[in-house]
Design an enzyme around this catalytic site. Structure first.
Site, PDB file in Angstrom:
ATOM      1  N   ARG A 140      17.619  22.229  10.096  1.00 25.04           N
ATOM      2  CA  ARG A 140      19.076  22.214  10.248  1.00 25.04           C
ATOM      3  C   ARG A 140      19.461  21.891  11.700  1.00 25.04           C
ATOM      4  O   ARG A 140      18.976  22.537  12.617  1.00 25.04           O
ATOM      5  CB  ARG A 140      19.673  23.551   9.812  1.00 25.04           C
ATOM      6  CG  ARG A 140      19.686  23.712   8.294  1.00 25.04           C
ATOM      7  CD  ARG A 140      20.171  25.061   7.880  1.00 25.04           C
ATOM      8  NE  ARG A 140      19.200  26.119   8.191  1.00 25.04           N
ATOM      9  CZ  ARG A 140      19.416  27.405   7.985  1.00 25.04           C
ATOM     10  NH1 ARG A 140      20.565  27.809   7.495  1.00 25.04           N
ATOM     11  NH2 ARG A 140      18.492  28.299   8.289  1.00 25.04           N
ATOM     12  N   PHE A 172      14.056  30.764  28.236  1.00 26.37           N
ATOM     13  CA  PHE A 172      15.092  29.784  27.891  1.00 26.37           C
ATOM     14  C   PHE A 172      15.394  28.820  29.029  1.00 26.37           C
ATOM     15  O   PHE A 172      16.517  28.371  29.198  1.00 26.37           O
ATOM     16  CB  PHE A 172      16.366  30.481  27.368  1.00 26.37           C
ATOM     17  CG  PHE A 172      16.224  30.829  25.911  1.00 26.37           C
ATOM     18  CD1 PHE A 172      15.369  31.850  25.531  1.00 26.37           C
ATOM     19  CD2 PHE A 172      16.857  30.103  24.921  1.00 26.37           C
ATOM     20  CE1 PHE A 172      15.170  32.151  24.196  1.00 26.37           C
ATOM     21  CE2 PHE A 172      16.669  30.386  23.582  1.00 26.37           C
ATOM     22  CZ  PHE A 172      15.824  31.418  23.229  1.00 26.37           C
ATOM     23  N   LYS A 209      26.106  25.881  15.687  1.00 23.22           N
ATOM     24  CA  LYS A 209      27.190  26.404  14.830  1.00 23.22           C
ATOM     25  C   LYS A 209      28.000  27.483  15.549  1.00 23.22           C
ATOM     26  O   LYS A 209      29.226  27.488  15.516  1.00 23.22           O
ATOM     27  CB  LYS A 209      26.562  26.976  13.550  1.00 23.22           C
ATOM     28  CG  LYS A 209      27.518  27.758  12.677  1.00 23.22           C
ATOM     29  CD  LYS A 209      26.869  28.172  11.374  1.00 23.22           C
ATOM     30  CE  LYS A 209      26.138  29.487  11.451  1.00 23.22           C
ATOM     31  NZ  LYS A 209      26.967  30.680  11.389  1.00 23.22           N
ATOM     32  N   CYS A 267      21.888  28.212  14.315  1.00 16.55           N
ATOM     33  CA  CYS A 267      22.663  29.222  15.043  1.00 16.55           C
ATOM     34  C   CYS A 267      23.400  28.688  16.255  1.00 16.55           C
ATOM     35  O   CYS A 267      24.626  28.705  16.295  1.00 16.55           O
ATOM     36  CB  CYS A 267      21.744  30.366  15.454  1.00 16.55           C
ATOM     37  SG  CYS A 267      20.837  31.026  14.058  1.00 16.55           S
ATOM     38  N   ASN A 319      24.550  34.170  22.000  1.00 14.65           N
ATOM     39  CA  ASN A 319      24.092  32.826  21.619  1.00 14.65           C
ATOM     40  C   ASN A 319      24.701  31.752  22.522  1.00 14.65           C
ATOM     41  O   ASN A 319      24.022  30.787  22.888  1.00 14.65           O
ATOM     42  CB  ASN A 319      24.416  32.541  20.149  1.00 14.65           C
ATOM     43  CG  ASN A 319      23.307  33.039  19.235  1.00 14.65           C
ATOM     44  OD1 ASN A 319      22.344  33.665  19.705  1.00 14.65           O
ATOM     45  ND2 ASN A 319      23.423  32.795  17.955  1.00 14.65           N
ATOM     46  N   GLU A 354      22.671  40.429  14.379  1.00 13.54           N
ATOM     47  CA  GLU A 354      21.213  40.255  14.483  1.00 13.54           C
ATOM     48  C   GLU A 354      20.903  39.337  15.663  1.00 13.54           C
ATOM     49  O   GLU A 354      21.698  38.468  15.999  1.00 13.54           O
ATOM     50  CB  GLU A 354      20.644  39.696  13.174  1.00 13.54           C
ATOM     51  CG  GLU A 354      21.269  38.403  12.680  1.00 13.54           C
ATOM     52  CD  GLU A 354      20.693  37.158  13.295  1.00 13.54           C
ATOM     53  OE1 GLU A 354      19.572  37.237  13.828  1.00 13.54           O
ATOM     54  OE2 GLU A 354      21.364  36.110  13.242  1.00 13.54           O
TER      55      GLU A 354
HETATM   56  C1  UGA Z   1      18.687  32.003  18.121  1.00 14.99           C
HETATM   57  C2  UGA Z   1      18.642  33.191  19.089  1.00 14.99           C
HETATM   58  O1  UGA Z   1      17.557  33.045  20.024  1.00 14.99           O
HETATM   59  C3  UGA Z   1      18.504  34.506  18.349  1.00 14.99           C
HETATM   60  O2  UGA Z   1      18.579  35.600  19.259  1.00 14.99           O
HETATM   61  C4  UGA Z   1      19.652  34.601  17.325  1.00 14.99           C
HETATM   62  O3  UGA Z   1      19.554  35.794  16.554  1.00 14.99           O
HETATM   63  C5  UGA Z   1      19.586  33.423  16.395  1.00 14.99           C
HETATM   64  O4  UGA Z   1      19.719  32.215  17.171  1.00 14.99           O
HETATM   65  C6  UGA Z   1      20.722  33.557  15.406  1.00 14.99           C
HETATM   66  O5  UGA Z   1      21.885  33.526  15.844  1.00 14.99           O
HETATM   67  O6  UGA Z   1      20.475  33.844  14.228  1.00 14.99           O
HETATM   68  P1  UGA Z   1      16.847  30.563  16.809  1.00 14.99           P
HETATM   69  O7  UGA Z   1      17.976  29.611  16.566  1.00 14.99           O
HETATM   70  O8  UGA Z   1      16.005  30.984  15.687  1.00 14.99           O
HETATM   71  O9  UGA Z   1      17.422  31.929  17.483  1.00 14.99           O
HETATM   72  O10 UGA Z   1      15.862  29.891  17.875  1.00 14.99           O
HETATM   73  P2  UGA Z   1      15.641  29.896  19.454  1.00 14.99           P
HETATM   74  O11 UGA Z   1      14.258  30.298  19.714  1.00 14.99           O
HETATM   75  O12 UGA Z   1      16.696  30.622  20.145  1.00 14.99           O
HETATM   76  O13 UGA Z   1      15.767  28.330  19.761  1.00 14.99           O
HETATM   77  C7  UGA Z   1      16.979  27.623  19.523  1.00 14.99           C
HETATM   78  C8  UGA Z   1      16.852  26.189  19.982  1.00 14.99           C
HETATM   79  O14 UGA Z   1      16.786  26.122  21.404  1.00 14.99           O
HETATM   80  C9  UGA Z   1      15.583  25.477  19.487  1.00 14.99           C
HETATM   81  O15 UGA Z   1      15.919  24.142  19.130  1.00 14.99           O
HETATM   82  C10 UGA Z   1      14.650  25.486  20.686  1.00 14.99           C
HETATM   83  O16 UGA Z   1      13.733  24.444  20.692  1.00 14.99           O
HETATM   84  C11 UGA Z   1      15.658  25.356  21.814  1.00 14.99           C
HETATM   85  N1  UGA Z   1      15.174  25.887  23.109  1.00 14.99           N
HETATM   86  C12 UGA Z   1      14.910  27.199  23.240  1.00 14.99           C
HETATM   87  C13 UGA Z   1      15.036  25.021  24.204  1.00 14.99           C
HETATM   88  O17 UGA Z   1      15.308  23.806  24.104  1.00 14.99           O
HETATM   89  N2  UGA Z   1      14.613  25.537  25.392  1.00 14.99           N
HETATM   90  C14 UGA Z   1      14.332  26.860  25.550  1.00 14.99           C
HETATM   91  O18 UGA Z   1      13.957  27.256  26.687  1.00 14.99           O
HETATM   92  C15 UGA Z   1      14.475  27.713  24.453  1.00 14.99           C
END
Ligand code: UGA
Length: 438
Positions: free
Chosen positions: A331, A254, A268, A265, A213, A156
């Site tokens: 988390r 990103f 981990k 995610c 990821n 996913e």
């Molecule tokens: C992430 C991936 O984006 C999904 O594609 C994946 O399916 C998911 O993990 C998973 O493995 O289940 P998620 O952890 O829900 O999704 O959130 P993201 O939107 O990716 O953000 C992750 C972290 O990165 C957050 O703490 C966010 O604040 C940070 N982030 C994101 C930044 O610091 N800068 C950015 O430009 C983008």
């Protein structure tokens, strides 16, 4: 199609609700009775945009929940394994829930005559589906993979907070297949999606998930490193990210600098990939650096605040507790170690988050003050630190005057520094240099 899904966490429940909405008949299975009851009453057990509407629309028609895995599997043709794969202390993943699911699916398959496909959706290290899941399924069903039942691995790519949107509008769908017959069945389930559908081996599908990821986490640590250099050389990382992101080979996604990535995610999965590589005697130089930088980045706002004032006995407001906007999930959330650090320095911390307050109480107990809104959190504060990129924190310029000193450290770069200055705010931010060198 008739589908059963083992595990009703983010992935399982969103997959179930979306597949039901697309016209399939879905049963979501969980061992936790309260969750099952909640789903059957169309009350989302997690905060996720659009989930309430999807449950209301589909529960009682083609979506239900149950604790009875055996019956759910027996009455379906496809079973997704969507249980958690938590980290062990050494970073490797714990497969106990995947193994338990495979056992109960195997037992149900024993009593089933027609062809059934088992799909691993949980994030698992390459090789897990064929060396762990298939042997368990074969042992407990007394049947043979490929001959009597099919197996796929379908990672996913859902972001929390946007999971329903992401499910319905994927960039791609990856189907790892044990054999063509298994893959054909899952391809049929997804064939109407308007995106590339990649069919590949089980191991490649498992690795694609980790690589995706790990790349996104690397991109975030990269821009955070650039942000730290920007502060030194007198430029604004937001300008730099914009200029860099206009290159379509890079893309602007990103490239938001800040307090680092958290959630269930990225940390981990990167740890798991490092652990797996080390088992294979490979030293992950880049991925180690990605995690190290991320750990340091969580403290960057405290370093900035510490340079502004002595933090002991000061009233510090922390806006944002969730690991990102749109979720109540804390988390591995960057605000947690940041707040712990502030408390260690003797600061008095007041917190506010639109969704994650209840979860935070489990961590901080009475060590921080929980405020019911932004205003009460800011009242009389010496300094405010923004830790989560919630939309509702983006237009609060006039509220900072409630503070004793309108000093703001923007850990997510969501405020406009020029506008902030017009409101009399003393603005500091990750990747921002006060006296930009023009
Ligand atoms: C992430 C991936 O984006 C999904 O594609 C994946 O399916 C998911 O993990 C998973 O493995 O289940 P998620 O952890 O829900 O999704 O959130 P993201 O939107 O990716 O953000 C992750 C972290 O990165 C957050 O703490 C966010 O604040 C940070 N982030 C994101 C930044 O610091 N800068 C950015 O430009 C983008």
């Amino acid at each position: 199609m008739k589908i059963s899904i083992i595990g009703t966490g983010y992935v399982g429940l969103i997959t179930g609700a979306c597949l039901a909405d697309l016209g399939n008949s879905v049963v979501c299975v969980d061992v936790i009775e309260d969750k099952v009851k909640s789903i059957n009453s169309a009350v989302p057990p997690i905060h996720e945009e659009g989930l309430l509407e999807l449950l209301k629309k589909n529960v009682g028609k083609n979506l239900s929940a149950s604790t009875d895995a055996k019956n759910a599997v027996k009455n379906s043709n496809i079973t997704f394994i969507a249980v958690g794969t938590p980290s062990r202390d050494d970073g490797s993943i714990d497969l106990k829930y995947v193994e338990e699911s495979a056992k109960s699916i195997g037992k149900a398959l024993k009593e089933k005559n027609n062809y059934h496909v088992v799909v691993v959706k949980s994030t698992v290290i390459p090789g897990t589906t064929d060396s762990v899941v298939i042997p368990i399924l074969e042992e407990f069903s007394g049947k043979v993979a490929g001959k009597d039942f099919g197996v796929c691995m379908n990672p996913e790519f859902l972001r929390e907070g946007k999971a329903i949107h992401d499910f319905m509008n994927p960039d791609r769908i990856v189907i790892g297949e044990y054999d063509k017959k298994s893959g054909d069945k899952i391809y049929k389930l997804y064939k109407n999606f308007n995106c590339p559908i990649m069919r590949t081996s089980l191991r490649a599908a498992e690795m694609i998930k980790y690589a995706a990821n790990a790349f996104l986490a690397t991109k975030i640590s990269f821009i955070n490193e650039i942000a730290n250099i920007c502060e030194k050389v007198g430029v604004d990382v937001c300008d730099i990210a914009k200029g860099v992101g206009l290159d379509h080979r890079i893309s602007p996604m990103f490239l938001n600098a800040g307090v680092g990535f958290g959630g269930s995610c990225f940390p981990k999965d990167v740890r798991a990939l490092i652990s797996e590589a080390s088992e294979e005697n490979y030293n992950t130089i880049l991925l180690n650096a990605v995690l190290n930088l991320n750990e340091k980045q969580k403290m960057r706002v405290v370093e900035i605040a510490d340079n502004i004032m002595d933090l002991s006995d000061k009233n510090i407001t922390v806006l944002g507790l969730a690991f990102k906007e749109g979720t109540d999930d804390i988390r591995d959330a960057p605000p947690i170690p940041t707040i712990e650090n502030l408390l260690r320095r003797g600061a008095k911390v007041s917190v506010y988050d639109p969704e994650a307050m209840e979860n935070a109480k489990g961590i901080f107990g009475n060590k921080v003050k929980y405020c019911k809104n932004i205003e009460s959190a800011l009242k009389d504060a010496d300094l405010c630190i923004i830790m989560t990129e919630w939309d509702e924190f983006k237009e609060i310029y006039d509220k900072f005057k409630l503070m004793k000193n309108s000093i703001v450290v923007d850990g997510r770069r969501i405020l406009d520094p020029i506008k902030a200055e017009k409101y009399g705010i003393k603005y500091y931010g990750i990747g921002y240099h006060k006296n930009q060198i023009r």
